[in-house]
Design a protein around this motif. Structure first.
Motif, PDB file in Angstrom:
ATOM      1  N   GLU A  48      41.099  51.356  40.009  1.00 21.08           N
ATOM      2  CA  GLU A  48      41.757  51.835  41.230  1.00 21.08           C
ATOM      3  C   GLU A  48      41.056  51.353  42.501  1.00 21.08           C
ATOM      4  OE1 GLU A  48      38.451  54.696  40.438  1.00 21.08           O
ATOM      5  OE2 GLU A  48      39.929  53.624  39.208  1.00 21.08           O
ATOM      6  N   LEU A  49      39.813  50.863  42.366  1.00 16.99           N
ATOM      7  CA  LEU A  49      39.057  50.391  43.537  1.00 16.99           C
ATOM      8  C   LEU A  49      39.287  48.917  43.846  1.00 16.99           C
ATOM      9  CD1 LEU A  49      35.613  52.146  42.886  1.00 16.99           C
ATOM     10  CD2 LEU A  49      37.527  52.943  44.296  1.00 16.99           C
ATOM     11  N   ARG A  50      40.034  48.229  42.996  1.00 18.93           N
ATOM     12  CA  ARG A  50      40.254  46.788  43.180  1.00 18.93           C
ATOM     13  C   ARG A  50      41.408  46.522  44.142  1.00 18.93           C
ATOM     14  NH1 ARG A  50      41.389  44.963  37.114  1.00 18.93           N
ATOM     15  NH2 ARG A  50      43.101  46.385  37.630  1.00 18.93           N
ATOM     16  N   ARG A  51      41.247  45.465  44.930  1.00 21.15           N
ATOM     17  CA  ARG A  51      42.336  45.021  45.805  1.00 21.15           C
ATOM     18  C   ARG A  51      43.257  44.023  45.099  1.00 21.15           C
ATOM     19  NH1 ARG A  51      40.496  42.667  51.227  1.00 21.15           N
ATOM     20  NH2 ARG A  51      38.492  42.114  50.291  1.00 21.15           N
ATOM     21  N   GLN A  52      42.765  43.378  44.048  1.00 20.06           N
ATOM     22  CA  GLN A  52      43.575  42.449  43.261  1.00 20.06           C
ATOM     23  C   GLN A  52      43.366  42.750  41.782  1.00 20.06           C
ATOM     24  OE1 GLN A  52      42.717  38.350  44.258  1.00 20.06           O
ATOM     25  NE2 GLN A  52      43.490  38.534  46.350  1.00 20.06           N
ATOM     26  N   VAL A  53      44.437  42.704  41.022  1.00 26.11           N
ATOM     27  CA  VAL A  53      44.345  42.863  39.582  1.00 26.11           C
ATOM     28  C   VAL A  53      43.642  41.641  39.006  1.00 26.11           C
ATOM     29  CG1 VAL A  53      45.659  43.052  37.427  1.00 26.11           C
ATOM     30  CG2 VAL A  53      46.405  44.285  39.482  1.00 26.11           C
ATOM     31  N   ALA A  54      42.704  41.877  38.095  1.00 24.83           N
ATOM     32  CA  ALA A  54      41.920  40.782  37.530  1.00 24.83           C
ATOM     33  C   ALA A  54      41.968  40.822  36.009  1.00 24.83           C
ATOM     34  CB  ALA A  54      40.470  40.879  38.003  1.00 24.83           C
ATOM     35  N   ASP A  55      41.707  39.662  35.387  1.00 27.37           N
ATOM     36  CA  ASP A  55      41.637  39.622  33.932  1.00 27.37           C
ATOM     37  C   ASP A  55      40.281  40.149  33.462  1.00 27.37           C
ATOM     38  OD1 ASP A  55      39.770  37.566  34.282  1.00 27.37           O
ATOM     39  OD2 ASP A  55      41.182  35.964  33.773  1.00 27.37           O
ATOM     40  N   ASP A  56      40.072  40.190  32.160  1.00 31.62           N
ATOM     41  CA  ASP A  56      38.845  40.778  31.606  1.00 31.62           C
ATOM     42  C   ASP A  56      37.591  40.052  32.092  1.00 31.62           C
ATOM     43  OD1 ASP A  56      40.308  42.669  30.268  1.00 31.62           O
ATOM     44  OD2 ASP A  56      40.310  41.588  28.354  1.00 31.62           O
ATOM     45  N   GLN A  57      37.655  38.739  32.190  1.00 31.09           N
ATOM     46  CA  GLN A  57      36.485  37.973  32.593  1.00 31.09           C
ATOM     47  C   GLN A  57      36.051  38.305  34.022  1.00 31.09           C
ATOM     48  OE1 GLN A  57      37.086  33.737  33.143  1.00 31.09           O
ATOM     49  NE2 GLN A  57      34.959  33.257  32.700  1.00 31.09           N
ATOM     50  N   HIS A  58      37.014  38.519  34.899  1.00 30.18           N
ATOM     51  CA  HIS A  58      36.748  38.754  36.323  1.00 30.18           C
ATOM     52  C   HIS A  58      36.715  40.248  36.658  1.00 30.18           C
ATOM     53  CE1 HIS A  58      38.300  34.627  36.192  1.00 30.18           C
ATOM     54  NE2 HIS A  58      37.694  34.419  37.346  1.00 30.18           N
ATOM     55  N   ASN A  59      36.364  41.082  35.698  1.00 30.77           N
ATOM     56  CA  ASN A  59      36.555  42.524  35.868  1.00 30.77           C
ATOM     57  C   ASN A  59      35.244  43.303  35.852  1.00 30.77           C
ATOM     58  OD1 ASN A  59      38.622  44.281  36.453  1.00 30.77           O
ATOM     59  ND2 ASN A  59      38.914  44.931  34.336  1.00 30.77           N
ATOM     60  N   LYS A  60      34.158  42.663  36.311  1.00 28.33           N
ATOM     61  CA  LYS A  60      32.853  43.333  36.292  1.00 28.33           C
ATOM     62  C   LYS A  60      32.573  43.949  37.670  1.00 28.33           C
ATOM     63  CE  LYS A  60      32.398  41.628  32.094  1.00 28.33           C
ATOM     64  NZ  LYS A  60      33.455  40.628  32.036  1.00 28.33           N
ATOM     65  N   THR A  61      31.406  43.744  38.242  1.00 32.14           N
ATOM     66  CA  THR A  61      31.000  44.429  39.479  1.00 32.14           C
ATOM     67  C   THR A  61      31.984  44.188  40.627  1.00 32.14           C
ATOM     68  OG1 THR A  61      28.661  44.350  38.892  1.00 32.14           O
ATOM     69  CG2 THR A  61      29.180  44.615  41.214  1.00 32.14           C
ATOM     70  N   ILE A  62      32.337  45.281  41.298  1.00 31.23           N
ATOM     71  CA  ILE A  62      33.248  45.211  42.433  1.00 31.23           C
ATOM     72  C   ILE A  62      32.453  45.052  43.720  1.00 31.23           C
ATOM     73  CG2 ILE A  62      34.970  46.458  43.805  1.00 31.23           C
ATOM     74  CD1 ILE A  62      35.857  47.855  41.230  1.00 31.23           C
ATOM     75  N   ILE A  63      32.768  44.013  44.472  1.00 29.40           N
ATOM     76  CA  ILE A  63      32.157  43.764  45.778  1.00 29.40           C
ATOM     77  C   ILE A  63      33.266  43.396  46.748  1.00 29.40           C
ATOM     78  CG2 ILE A  63      30.588  42.259  47.085  1.00 29.40           C
ATOM     79  CD1 ILE A  63      28.960  42.007  44.472  1.00 29.40           C
ATOM     80  N   ASN A  64      33.290  44.062  47.895  1.00 32.95           N
ATOM     81  CA  ASN A  64      34.342  43.856  48.893  1.00 32.95           C
ATOM     82  C   ASN A  64      35.725  44.080  48.296  1.00 32.95           C
ATOM     83  OD1 ASN A  64      35.390  43.180  51.458  1.00 32.95           O
ATOM     84  ND2 ASN A  64      35.579  41.010  50.901  1.00 32.95           N
TER      85      ASN A  64
END
Length: 511
Positions: A212-228
């Protein structure tokens, strides 16, 4: 009388010989009188059809088009490979990336270019150039055991760059911080950085735990630490004060580049401006949002065009534009969804990122490596369209010739095509190797693709791009079939054997 006739014929012979050498002599005179400043604009994931001068629709690129209109627009120029790290390696070292087994690197990978290797910036430093790299790096840093809280070595300085301002790897990977001359910018001693690509470190939110904190939906590979607001590849602990804001890239990086230009306007300089755009995550600044018809991907292209215009403007302000050679090109072909969903597919419209070419990023087909390439040098390069076959691996030897130097014996693959680069001839390479998870050999309009057992299913299914990876030999006649639709290997077995043998010779070449 016979003696006079003989003398006359000798004089005529040497006169004709001198005339044949005139183009090379003209270039040599230019070298000795005024070695130019050199800027390479290296855009990320920009396809053959992604700018107006190459047929783009849905986006306008007036600053890039101005370079093309007043310079040389190449129609058959290539990055060495269809992915980023290997292309950068080949361009900076003058050797094909397969010799180093170069691949797309993790964000904590060691430096892939040895400090002992000859490099393009080292070459230019030999004749007094000041050298800088600004932007995406993605060539690895350190020796494999990086402490991000100290000066990281080896890095750009050890391979020839006097100044560096970097995204340490690339935008979709941690650490998501700026690095200047080996040190992370704005890093607090009270909040040290730790990076891992194997397990979670720290307690920062992640995409897989806090979608819910993501601005863009990402795949599993790109789904680790959230920054900006963007989940990245890898985990990062600490470094809060040092975090970048993706939207600031066009202004922050351009400010650093223009400062370098201003400080070195009285020197000869080499600036390698390595764009993050139009790589994912695509987060154009608010000033460029909605400026195209294609959503963030198109807006990122507009952003690239702005940066080009600002740096050219800086050259003009400092009075050095006429003595600056600019090359505008890309590291590989286009991709739409590459780990994040940002409407790149939904808003594509009639735009064709690869033009009429087959494939794209990751692909051994032409769209993987044939990229927009423009050379601009006021009063030295006459406007034209060139069909010369070119490869970025040749920048090394061509710039060696431009600055009156010879290449080292360890440079196996780079050829001197300065005359083609400057538009003095339309004859470029006779043949060149291209790489996209297998090898291909271009020889004129013929293209041979080596069979491969590597799984290319992920390219086709996840990236929606034809990989070109098959277990059978492929041969295409690009003169008749520029979109590589008809494999004619069965019709021309002798040509297949000829190109197959030549490719094997190149692969086995050593010094």
């Amino acid at each position: 009388m016979k003696k006079l006739l003989f003398i006359g014929l000798i004089a005529l012979f040497f006169s004709c010989k001198e005339d044949k050498q005139t183009p090379e002599k003209e270039i040599t005179d230019t070298i000795e009188n005024r070695r130019p400043n050199i800027i390479i604009f290296y855009v990320d994931d920009l396809g053959y059809g992604d700018v107006s001068s190459y047929g783009a629709t849905g986006v306008k690129t007036p600053n890039i088009d101005k370079l093309a209109l007043n310079g040389i627009r190449f129609t058959d120029a290539h990055s060495a490979t269809a992915t980023c790290t290997p292309s950068r390696y080949a361009m900076l070292t003058g050797n094909y990336a397969f010799r180093r087994k170069a691949a797309v690197l993790k964000g904590d990978a060691p430096l892939i270019i040895s400090p002992e290797q000859p490099t393009l910036p080292k070459l230019l430093k030999k004749v007094g150039y000041k050298t800088a790299v600004v932007g995406k790096w993605h060539l690895g840093l350190g020796d494999g055991n990086v402490d991000w809280n100290t000066t990281v070595k080896p890095g750009p300085a050890e391979i020839g760059f006097d100044y560096s301002f970097l995204l340490p790897s690339t935008g979709d990977r941690v650490p998501s911080v700026y690095m200047e001359n080996g040190n992370i910018l704005n890093l607090s001693e009270d909040d040290p950085i730790e990076v891992s690509y194997t397990e979670k470190v720290g307690n920062r939110p992640t995409g897989y735990e806090n979608p819910e904190l993501r601005r863009q939906v990402a795949d599993d590979q790109h789904n680790k630490t959230i920054i900006n607001g963007i989940s990245r590849i890898g985990w990062m602990k600490g470094g809060k004060s040092a975090e970048w804001v993706d939207e600031d890239f066009p202004y922050k990086l351009t400010e650093k580049a223009n400062t370098f230009i201003k400080e070195n306007k009285d020197n000869r300089f080499f600036l390698y401006y390595s764009f993050h755009d139009i790589h994912v995550p695509r987060l154009p600044h608010k000033n460029f949002q909605g400026k195209s018809e294609m959503g963030p991907r198109g807006d990122a292209i507009v952003q690239v065009d702005y940066v080009v215009g600002e740096i050219v403007k800086s050259l003009e302000t400092e009075g050095i534009s006429k003595n600056t050679l600019i090359i505008f090109t890309s590291d590989n072909g286009p991709v739409l969804n590459d780990g994040y969903e940002d409407d790149a597919v939904e808003k594509l419209g009639n735009h064709k990122p690869a033009g009429n070419l087959r494939g794209g990023k990751y692909s051994v087909y032409e769209a993987g490596t044939r990229v927009p390439t423009i050379v601009y040098w006021p009063e030295e390069v006459a406007p034209k369209i060139s069909n010369a076959l070119m490869n970025q691996v040749d920048f090394y030897s061509s710039f060696a010739a431009l600055t009156g130097q010879n290449k080292e014996a360890s440079i196996l693959d780079s050829e001197n095509h300065l005359q083609a680069l400057l538009g003095k001839t339309d004859k470029g390479r006779v043949e060149t190797v291209l790489e996209g998870y297998t090898l291909a050999l271009r020889q004129g309009n013929w293209k041979y693709i080596k069979p491969s057992n590597k799984p290319g299913k992920w390219i086709t299914e996840e990236k929606k791009i034809e990989s070109g990876l098959t277990t059978v030999e492929q041969l295409y006649d690009l003169g008749r079939d520029p979109s590589e639709q008809t494999n004619v290997a069965d019709q021309f077995p002798e040509k297949v054997e000829e190109l197959k043998f030549k490719l094997k010779q190149i692969e086995e070449l050593t010094y």
